[in-house]
Design an enzyme around this catalytic site. Sequence first.
Site, short mmCIF file in Angstrom:
data_model
loop_
_atom_site.label_atom_id
_atom_site.label_comp_id
_atom_site.label_asym_id
_atom_site.label_seq_id
_atom_site.Cartn_x
_atom_site.Cartn_y
_atom_site.Cartn_z
N SER A 29 46.04 9.75 19.64
CA SER A 29 46.47 9.16 18.38
C SER A 29 45.25 8.59 17.68
O SER A 29 44.67 7.60 18.12
CB SER A 29 47.50 8.06 18.63
OG SER A 29 47.56 7.23 17.48
N ASP B 146 49.17 9.46 12.70
CA ASP B 146 50.21 8.48 12.38
C ASP B 146 50.16 8.10 10.90
O ASP B 146 49.22 7.45 10.45
CB ASP B 146 50.01 7.22 13.24
CG ASP B 146 50.38 7.48 14.68
OD1 ASP B 146 51.53 7.90 14.92
OD2 ASP B 146 49.53 7.28 15.57
N GLY C 259 46.75 6.27 22.13
CA GLY C 259 45.74 5.76 21.20
C GLY C 259 44.76 4.89 21.95
O GLY C 259 43.69 5.34 22.39
N MET D 107 55.94 8.12 9.66
CA MET D 107 56.67 6.84 9.72
C MET D 107 56.83 6.37 8.28
O MET D 107 56.21 5.39 7.85
CB MET D 107 55.87 5.83 10.56
CG MET D 107 55.93 6.15 12.04
SD MET D 107 54.65 5.27 12.95
CE MET D 107 53.31 6.42 12.73
N HIS E 157 53.02 12.54 12.54
CA HIS E 157 54.15 11.63 12.78
C HIS E 157 54.38 10.82 11.51
O HIS E 157 53.59 9.93 11.20
CB HIS E 157 53.78 10.75 13.99
CG HIS E 157 54.78 9.71 14.32
ND1 HIS E 157 54.51 8.67 15.21
CD2 HIS E 157 56.07 9.53 13.94
CE1 HIS E 157 55.58 7.92 15.33
NE2 HIS E 157 56.54 8.41 14.58
N PHE F 90 52.09 -0.16 14.82
CA PHE F 90 50.81 -0.65 15.34
C PHE F 90 50.49 -0.01 16.68
O PHE F 90 51.40 0.23 17.48
CB PHE F 90 50.86 -2.17 15.52
CG PHE F 90 51.16 -2.90 14.23
CD1 PHE F 90 50.13 -3.25 13.37
CD2 PHE F 90 52.48 -3.17 13.87
CE1 PHE F 90 50.41 -3.88 12.16
CE2 PHE F 90 52.77 -3.80 12.67
CZ PHE F 90 51.73 -4.16 11.80
N GLY F 91 49.21 0.21 16.92
CA GLY F 91 48.77 0.65 18.23
C GLY F 91 48.65 -0.56 19.15
O GLY F 91 48.79 -1.72 18.71
N GLY F 92 48.42 -0.29 20.41
CA GLY F 92 48.11 -1.37 21.36
C GLY F 92 49.28 -2.22 21.79
O GLY F 92 49.08 -3.33 22.30
N MET G 236 60.01 7.06 20.80
CA MET G 236 59.13 5.89 20.62
C MET G 236 59.33 4.91 21.78
O MET G 236 60.46 4.54 22.11
CB MET G 236 59.43 5.17 19.30
CG MET G 236 59.10 5.94 18.04
SD MET G 236 57.42 6.59 17.95
CE MET G 236 56.43 5.11 18.08
N HIS H 150 47.25 13.70 17.30
CA HIS H 150 48.45 13.03 16.78
C HIS H 150 48.03 12.13 15.60
O HIS H 150 47.16 11.27 15.75
CB HIS H 150 49.07 12.20 17.91
CG HIS H 150 50.32 11.47 17.54
ND1 HIS H 150 51.57 12.05 17.64
CD2 HIS H 150 50.53 10.21 17.07
CE1 HIS H 150 52.49 11.17 17.27
NE2 HIS H 150 51.89 10.05 16.91
N MET I 175 51.82 6.01 7.91
CA MET I 175 52.65 4.80 7.71
C MET I 175 52.67 4.44 6.23
O MET I 175 51.63 4.49 5.57
CB MET I 175 52.07 3.64 8.50
CG MET I 175 51.92 3.92 9.97
SD MET I 175 51.24 2.47 10.79
CE MET I 175 51.07 3.12 12.45
N ASP J 37 55.59 8.07 22.66
CA ASP J 37 54.57 7.49 21.80
C ASP J 37 54.63 5.97 21.84
O ASP J 37 55.63 5.37 21.43
CB ASP J 37 54.81 8.00 20.37
CG ASP J 37 53.73 7.60 19.40
OD1 ASP J 37 52.73 6.99 19.80
OD2 ASP J 37 53.88 7.94 18.20
N GLY J 38 53.54 5.36 22.32
CA GLY J 38 53.42 3.91 22.29
C GLY J 38 53.25 3.31 23.68
O GLY J 38 54.11 3.50 24.55
N GLY J 39 52.12 2.67 23.90
CA GLY J 39 51.90 2.00 25.19
C GLY J 39 51.72 2.95 26.36
O GLY J 39 51.93 2.56 27.51
C1 DX5 Z 1 52.75 3.57 16.70
C2 DX5 Z 1 52.14 4.95 16.58
C3 DX5 Z 1 51.47 5.39 17.82
C4 DX5 Z 1 50.36 4.49 18.25
C5 DX5 Z 1 50.08 4.66 19.72
O1 DX5 Z 1 53.20 3.17 15.48
O2 DX5 Z 1 53.13 5.89 16.27
O3 DX5 Z 1 51.07 6.74 17.78
O4 DX5 Z 1 49.19 4.65 17.52
O5 DX5 Z 1 49.11 3.76 20.06
P1 DX5 Z 1 48.93 3.16 21.52
O6 DX5 Z 1 48.68 4.32 22.42
O7 DX5 Z 1 47.77 2.28 21.34
O8 DX5 Z 1 50.20 2.43 21.86
ZN ZN Z 2 52.71 8.15 16.51
#
Ligand code: DX5
Ligand code: ZN
Length: 232
Positions: free
Chosen positions: A22, A49, A208, A82, A80, A157-159, A151, A47, A51, A186-188
Amino acid sequence: MTSTISSLLDELHSAAPLVGPSLLACDFAHLGEEIRRVEDAGARMLHLDIMDGQFVPNLSFGIPVVEAIRRSTQLPLDVHLMIETPQKYVGRFRDAGADMLTVHIETLPDPSEVLEEIRGMGAAAGLSLNPPTDISTVEPYLDLCDLVLVMSVMPGFGGQEFDEVALDKLRRLDELAGERLLLSVDGGVNHDTIGRCTTAGAKILVAGTALFGADDYSQRLEELISLAVNKK
Ligand code: DX5
Ligand code: ZN
């Protein structure tokens, strides 16, 4: 389905499990170089993202950046969305170079038309659902999907920390259509969670922070893939 997209899907299915980097977590000041580094590390897709500050409480990047990424790599682009009213924008993201386009079920009372439109444009069609959204909301549309993006964080947000609610959804989707669908999470996704995701049926592990936080992307990708393959 066009032959290009069906061969891309076949390729991704047979290469699974795959890590989908990501780019949200990359160094945007050196975007081209970051892409080269993950490509050299063995990434098979990217990937992206998108937003809109409406569907999610954050903004990322849009069509010109997707075009620029398309010019800099041959890797499949998994976009993706969003965003609210994704039906207004799928054509432009496809023109910008998206190979896979994922919309959120929460944004559409009935996603059939947009999923058909995405396939009609020669891209793979994806549907995503947020952690609080029940799996039953996507079930009626699975025949129109090539990919389902589960999800494991609230998007924006990442992280963030992985939400285990994703695992039940992956298991259910795997039972329903695991052979055919590219199941993505996707996520964490990180060293601690990736194995449980593949055990539950995930084929694409979007990562990510876990990838771009490393100094050596090759080593990190190798570690993550090995945990995914060994389901640890
Ligand atoms: C969240 C995004 C993810 C995100 C993943 O809104 O859709 O793709 O960047 O990031 P990590 O791997 O840091 O959770
Ligand atoms: Zn994503």
